[in-house]
Motif scaffolding. Structure first.
Motif, PDB file in Angstrom:
ATOM      1  N   ALA A   1       0.847  -1.195   0.000  1.00  0.00           N
ATOM      2  CA  ALA A   1       0.000   0.000   0.000  1.00  0.00           C
ATOM      3  C   ALA A   1       0.876   1.235   0.000  1.00  0.00           C
ATOM      4  CB  ALA A   1      -0.920   0.007   1.210  1.00  0.00           C
ATOM      5  N   VAL A   2       0.580   2.164  -0.897  1.00  0.00           N
ATOM      6  CA  VAL A   2       1.323   3.421  -1.012  1.00  0.00           C
ATOM      7  C   VAL A   2       0.331   4.565  -0.851  1.00  0.00           C
ATOM      8  CG1 VAL A   2       2.827   4.829  -2.459  1.00  0.00           C
ATOM      9  CG2 VAL A   2       3.009   2.338  -2.543  1.00  0.00           C
ATOM     10  N   LEU A   3       0.567   5.435   0.128  1.00  0.00           N
ATOM     11  CA  LEU A   3      -0.354   6.508   0.454  1.00  0.00           C
ATOM     12  C   LEU A   3       0.300   7.874   0.256  1.00  0.00           C
ATOM     13  CD1 LEU A   3      -1.002   3.898   2.284  1.00  0.00           C
ATOM     14  CD2 LEU A   3      -2.258   5.474   3.744  1.00  0.00           C
ATOM     15  N   ALA A   4      -0.538   8.907   0.297  1.00  0.00           N
ATOM     16  CA  ALA A   4      -0.073  10.290   0.317  1.00  0.00           C
ATOM     17  C   ALA A   4      -1.084  11.111   1.101  1.00  0.00           C
ATOM     18  CB  ALA A   4       0.091  10.833  -1.103  1.00  0.00           C
ATOM     19  N   ASN A   5      -1.406  10.633   2.301  1.00  0.00           N
ATOM     20  CA  ASN A   5      -2.439  11.313   3.071  1.00  0.00           C
ATOM     21  C   ASN A   5      -2.275  11.060   4.565  1.00  0.00           C
ATOM     22  OD1 ASN A   5      -3.293   8.542   2.696  1.00  0.00           O
ATOM     23  ND2 ASN A   5      -5.272   9.154   3.512  1.00  0.00           N
ATOM     24  N   SER A   6      -3.154  11.690   5.341  1.00  0.00           N
ATOM     25  CA  SER A   6      -3.140  11.531   6.788  1.00  0.00           C
ATOM     26  C   SER A   6      -4.579  11.479   7.297  1.00  0.00           C
ATOM     27  CB  SER A   6      -2.382  12.692   7.444  1.00  0.00           C
ATOM     28  OG  SER A   6      -2.963  13.938   7.075  1.00  0.00           O
ATOM     29  N   TYR A   7      -4.727  11.138   8.570  1.00  0.00           N
ATOM     30  CA  TYR A   7      -6.052  10.961   9.165  1.00  0.00           C
ATOM     31  C   TYR A   7      -6.115  11.832  10.417  1.00  0.00           C
ATOM     32  CZ  TYR A   7      -6.078   6.919   6.064  1.00  0.00           C
ATOM     33  OH  TYR A   7      -6.010   6.108   4.949  1.00  0.00           O
ATOM     34  N   ASN A   8      -6.624  13.056  10.260  1.00  0.00           N
ATOM     35  CA  ASN A   8      -6.512  14.044  11.330  1.00  0.00           C
ATOM     36  C   ASN A   8      -7.841  14.494  11.922  1.00  0.00           C
ATOM     37  OD1 ASN A   8      -3.612  14.337  10.701  1.00  0.00           O
ATOM     38  ND2 ASN A   8      -4.390  15.247   8.819  1.00  0.00           N
ATOM     39  N   ARG A   9      -8.939  13.976  11.403  1.00  0.00           N
ATOM     40  CA  ARG A   9     -10.229  14.402  11.944  1.00  0.00           C
ATOM     41  C   ARG A   9     -10.385  13.916  13.378  1.00  0.00           C
ATOM     42  NH1 ARG A   9     -11.433  13.117   6.513  1.00  0.00           N
ATOM     43  NH2 ARG A   9     -12.153  14.936   5.354  1.00  0.00           N
ATOM     44  N   ARG A  10     -11.231  14.608  14.112  1.00  0.00           N
ATOM     45  CA  ARG A  10     -11.440  14.266  15.515  1.00  0.00           C
ATOM     46  C   ARG A  10     -12.851  13.713  15.736  1.00  0.00           C
ATOM     47  NH1 ARG A  10      -9.165  19.939  17.744  1.00  0.00           N
ATOM     48  NH2 ARG A  10     -10.067  20.566  15.745  1.00  0.00           N
ATOM     49  N   GLY A  11     -13.015  12.988  16.840  1.00  0.00           N
ATOM     50  CA  GLY A  11     -14.314  12.440  17.171  1.00  0.00           C
ATOM     51  C   GLY A  11     -14.357  10.922  17.038  1.00  0.00           C
ATOM     52  N   PRO A  12     -15.428  10.321  17.510  1.00  0.00           N
ATOM     53  CA  PRO A  12     -15.551   8.850  17.494  1.00  0.00           C
ATOM     54  C   PRO A  12     -15.468   8.252  16.090  1.00  0.00           C
ATOM     55  CG  PRO A  12     -17.190   9.819  18.953  1.00  0.00           C
ATOM     56  CD  PRO A  12     -16.554  10.950  18.228  1.00  0.00           C
ATOM     57  N   LYS A  13     -16.101   8.870  15.099  1.00  0.00           N
ATOM     58  CA  LYS A  13     -16.062   8.332  13.741  1.00  0.00           C
ATOM     59  C   LYS A  13     -14.648   8.353  13.181  1.00  0.00           C
ATOM     60  CE  LYS A  13     -20.824   9.269  12.305  1.00  0.00           C
ATOM     61  NZ  LYS A  13     -21.690   9.971  11.315  1.00  0.00           N
TER      62      LYS A  13
ATOM     63  N   TYR B   1      -7.803  18.247   7.241  1.00  0.00           N
ATOM     64  CA  TYR B   1      -7.660  17.823   5.847  1.00  0.00           C
ATOM     65  C   TYR B   1      -6.672  16.663   5.760  1.00  0.00           C
ATOM     66  CZ  TYR B   1      -7.193  17.971   0.810  1.00  0.00           C
ATOM     67  OH  TYR B   1      -7.207  17.629  -0.513  1.00  0.00           O
ATOM     68  N   THR B   2      -6.974  15.705   4.882  1.00  0.00           N
ATOM     69  CA  THR B   2      -6.164  14.471   4.802  1.00  0.00           C
ATOM     70  C   THR B   2      -4.878  14.683   4.013  1.00  0.00           C
ATOM     71  OG1 THR B   2      -7.418  13.749   2.858  1.00  0.00           O
ATOM     72  CG2 THR B   2      -8.196  13.005   5.009  1.00  0.00           C
ATOM     73  N   GLU B   3      -4.134  15.696   4.407  1.00  0.00           N
ATOM     74  CA  GLU B   3      -2.890  16.072   3.744  1.00  0.00           C
ATOM     75  C   GLU B   3      -1.770  15.121   4.139  1.00  0.00           C
ATOM     76  OE1 GLU B   3      -1.966  18.276   1.034  1.00  0.00           O
ATOM     77  OE2 GLU B   3      -2.670  19.934   2.279  1.00  0.00           O
ATOM     78  N   GLY B   4      -0.930  14.754   3.177  1.00  0.00           N
ATOM     79  CA  GLY B   4       0.315  14.088   3.523  1.00  0.00           C
ATOM     80  C   GLY B   4       1.345  15.193   3.711  1.00  0.00           C
ATOM     81  N   PHE B   5       2.365  15.205   2.875  1.00  0.00           N
ATOM     82  CA  PHE B   5       3.236  16.375   2.795  1.00  0.00           C
ATOM     83  C   PHE B   5       3.215  16.777   1.329  1.00  0.00           C
ATOM     84  CE2 PHE B   5       6.855  19.157   2.960  1.00  0.00           C
ATOM     85  CZ  PHE B   5       6.800  19.675   4.246  1.00  0.00           C
ATOM     86  N   PRO B   6       2.435  17.804   0.967  1.00  0.00           N
ATOM     87  CA  PRO B   6       2.139  18.074  -0.443  1.00  0.00           C
ATOM     88  C   PRO B   6       3.377  18.393  -1.261  1.00  0.00           C
ATOM     89  CG  PRO B   6       1.467  19.913   0.945  1.00  0.00           C
ATOM     90  CD  PRO B   6       1.840  18.795   1.873  1.00  0.00           C
ATOM     91  N   LEU B   7       3.378  17.903  -2.501  1.00  0.00           N
ATOM     92  CA  LEU B   7       4.499  18.181  -3.394  1.00  0.00           C
ATOM     93  C   LEU B   7       4.635  19.676  -3.656  1.00  0.00           C
ATOM     94  CD1 LEU B   7       4.018  15.216  -5.870  1.00  0.00           C
ATOM     95  CD2 LEU B   7       5.980  15.574  -4.368  1.00  0.00           C
ATOM     96  N   THR B   8       3.521  20.411  -3.609  1.00  0.00           N
ATOM     97  CA  THR B   8       3.611  21.859  -3.814  1.00  0.00           C
ATOM     98  C   THR B   8       4.454  22.519  -2.727  1.00  0.00           C
ATOM     99  OG1 THR B   8       1.493  22.108  -2.655  1.00  0.00           O
ATOM    100  CG2 THR B   8       1.430  22.075  -5.050  1.00  0.00           C
ATOM    101  N   MET B   9       4.545  21.902  -1.543  1.00  0.00           N
ATOM    102  CA  MET B   9       5.393  22.473  -0.500  1.00  0.00           C
ATOM    103  C   MET B   9       6.857  22.424  -0.914  1.00  0.00           C
ATOM    104  SD  MET B   9       5.014  23.898   2.521  1.00  0.00           S
ATOM    105  CE  MET B   9       3.751  23.218   3.616  1.00  0.00           C
ATOM    106  N   PHE B  10       7.250  21.339  -1.574  1.00  0.00           N
ATOM    107  CA  PHE B  10       8.629  21.253  -2.063  1.00  0.00           C
ATOM    108  C   PHE B  10       8.895  22.335  -3.112  1.00  0.00           C
ATOM    109  CE2 PHE B  10       8.150  17.037  -0.280  1.00  0.00           C
ATOM    110  CZ  PHE B  10       9.406  16.777   0.257  1.00  0.00           C
ATOM    111  N   GLU B  11       7.925  22.554  -3.992  1.00  0.00           N
ATOM    112  CA  GLU B  11       8.100  23.584  -5.020  1.00  0.00           C
ATOM    113  C   GLU B  11       8.182  24.965  -4.389  1.00  0.00           C
ATOM    114  OE1 GLU B  11       4.687  22.349  -7.067  1.00  0.00           O
ATOM    115  OE2 GLU B  11       5.747  20.947  -8.368  1.00  0.00           O
ATOM    116  N   ALA B  12       7.402  25.180  -3.339  1.00  0.00           N
ATOM    117  CA  ALA B  12       7.463  26.451  -2.629  1.00  0.00           C
ATOM    118  C   ALA B  12       8.838  26.648  -1.995  1.00  0.00           C
ATOM    119  CB  ALA B  12       6.372  26.508  -1.565  1.00  0.00           C
TER     120      ALA B  12
END
Length: 393
Positions: free
Chosen positions: A118-130, A282-293
């Motif tokens: 499995a290869v991802l580019a995201n995170s799980y940051n929401r709060r709450g039971p769900k 937001y389910t952000e990983g480390f966006p490629l646009t950050m590297f470009e910035a």
């Protein structure tokens, strides 16, 4: 050598990606040339390769190269069900890569007898039971022995998986080569005046902070500070234009739609500030646009997203603010655009930021090694998260 492999991507017209690569044309997304190189390298190694694209305008099958099959599944959105399960059920490949963490896809792979990764580019940051339940389900699926390796984009997002229970011994962080490097550019200094160019690239939606930027621009306009905001990306453009109209800043907003990756870097380089205002949830990983910035040396104003704060320190690498707070966003923008020393320091420190992000495994090499040699690859073993962190301790 040889064998067969499948890679499941969330979206993309990969026949067009190969055409653009062959004709040396600009790709829309930074990773697409790496995709073309990966596909050709595997074909040259004798692998029979199938590429699945989930969300596409229509369902179709193409065979642009000998040994390569591209299957567009025609899903309308992430939640479309049945297509991925059906595709996996008919997939006879020796090795399968799930390149996005769709639950149906992960469950379907667990039910096969093939090697899986499995290869991802995201995170799980929401709060709450769900949200807690979602993280528990993701960890349980990824910890299944069927998945030999789990990879996420860059170290913060990979450590994030371990933080909620994904087996650390299976984790490996990935990244791609970047076309731009801060060492190729001189540091910037703050321009005089009260009008500045602000650049954003990514999905145009509220939880990416686009509405917050528009509200911040309206607040600063009242203070006599004019932000001319350029947006590269697709999404909720009409809604954001309407918000700009309501707040009286329509003349300051330029929505450019999808633009080639090279043009995004030019947009960043020519801006006075680059913003990455994603909400914490937001389910952000480390966006490629950050590297470009970072590569552009243009100072960054970004939110305190959980994937950013392990690397970006306020006042050192970027100006941080509380995500989702438009007033705090305006304060951060004002600081950067009125304090010459801060502006110069953020630009000059791009080298430090760049160095802090080094270390993840090269994406193309990682997939090639795993498909051809499996989990026992010496190269993969050297790049595993536990090995990287042990070496840096």
């Amino acid at each position: 050598m040889g064998g067969s492999a499948s890679i499941y991507f969330f979206a993309g017209d990969f026949a067009d990606v190969l055409r653009r690569h062959a004709e040396d044309l600009e790709q829309t997304y930074a990773t697409h040339d790496e995709c073309a190189k990966l596909f050709k390298g595997l074909l040259d190694a004798g692998v029979k390769l199938t590429i699945y694209s989930f969300v596409t305008p229509a369902a179709r099958e193409e065979r642009p190269l000998d040994g390569l099959r591209i299957v567009s599944l025609g899903a309308r959105g992430y939640a479309d069900s049945g297509l991925l399960q059906g595709a996996v059920a008919n997939d006879g490949s020796d090795a399968i890569v799930a390149h996005f963490p769709n639950m149906e896809l992960l469950r379907a792979l667990i039910g096969t007898n093939c090697r899986s990764m499995a290869v991802l580019a995201n995170s799980y940051n929401r709060r709450g039971p769900k949200a807690w339940l979602e993280r528990w389900r993701v960890a349980k699926l990824l910890n299944n022995p069927r998945f030999e390796l789990i990879s996420n984009h860059c170290l913060p997002a990979t450590n994030h998986l371990a933080s909620f229970g994904v087996d650390r011994s299976k984790l490996i962080a990935w990244d791609v080569p970047h076309r731009f490097d801060p060492k190729d550019f001189e540091p910037k200094r703050l321009a005089s005046g009260r009008s500045f160019k602000v650049a954003f690239a990514g999905a145009i939606r509220a939880d990416k902070g686009v509405a917050d930027l528009i509200r911040a621009a309206a607040q600063l306009k009242e203070e006599g500070l004019e932000l001319k905001c350029s947006f590269a990306g697709s999404g909720e453009i009409e809604e954001m234009q309407a918000l700009g109209h309501d707040l009286g800043v329509s003349d300051l907003l330029d929505f450019r739609g999808l633009v080639p990756n090279g043009d995004v870097f030019g947009l960043f380089r020519n801006a006075d500030v680059v913003v990455v205002p994603s909400h914490k949830e937001y389910t952000e990983g480390f966006p490629l646009t950050m590297f470009e910035a970072i590569g552009s040396r243009t100072p960054i104003v970004c939110s305190d997203h959980p994937m950013f704060v392990p690397v970006l320190k306020d006042g050192v690498h970027a100006a941080l603010f509380e995500g989702g707070d438009a007033s705090a966003f305006a304060d951060a923008l004002r600081r950067v655009l009125t304090e010459a020393d801060l502006y110069a320091r953020l630009s000059a420190n791009a080298d430090l930021t760049w160095a802090a992000l080094k270390g993840p495994a090269d994406w193309r090499t990682m997939l090639t090694e795993w498909i051809l040699r499996g989990r026992d690859s010496d190269w993969i073993e050297r790049h595993m998260l536990v090995r990287e962190q042990r070496a840096s301790a």
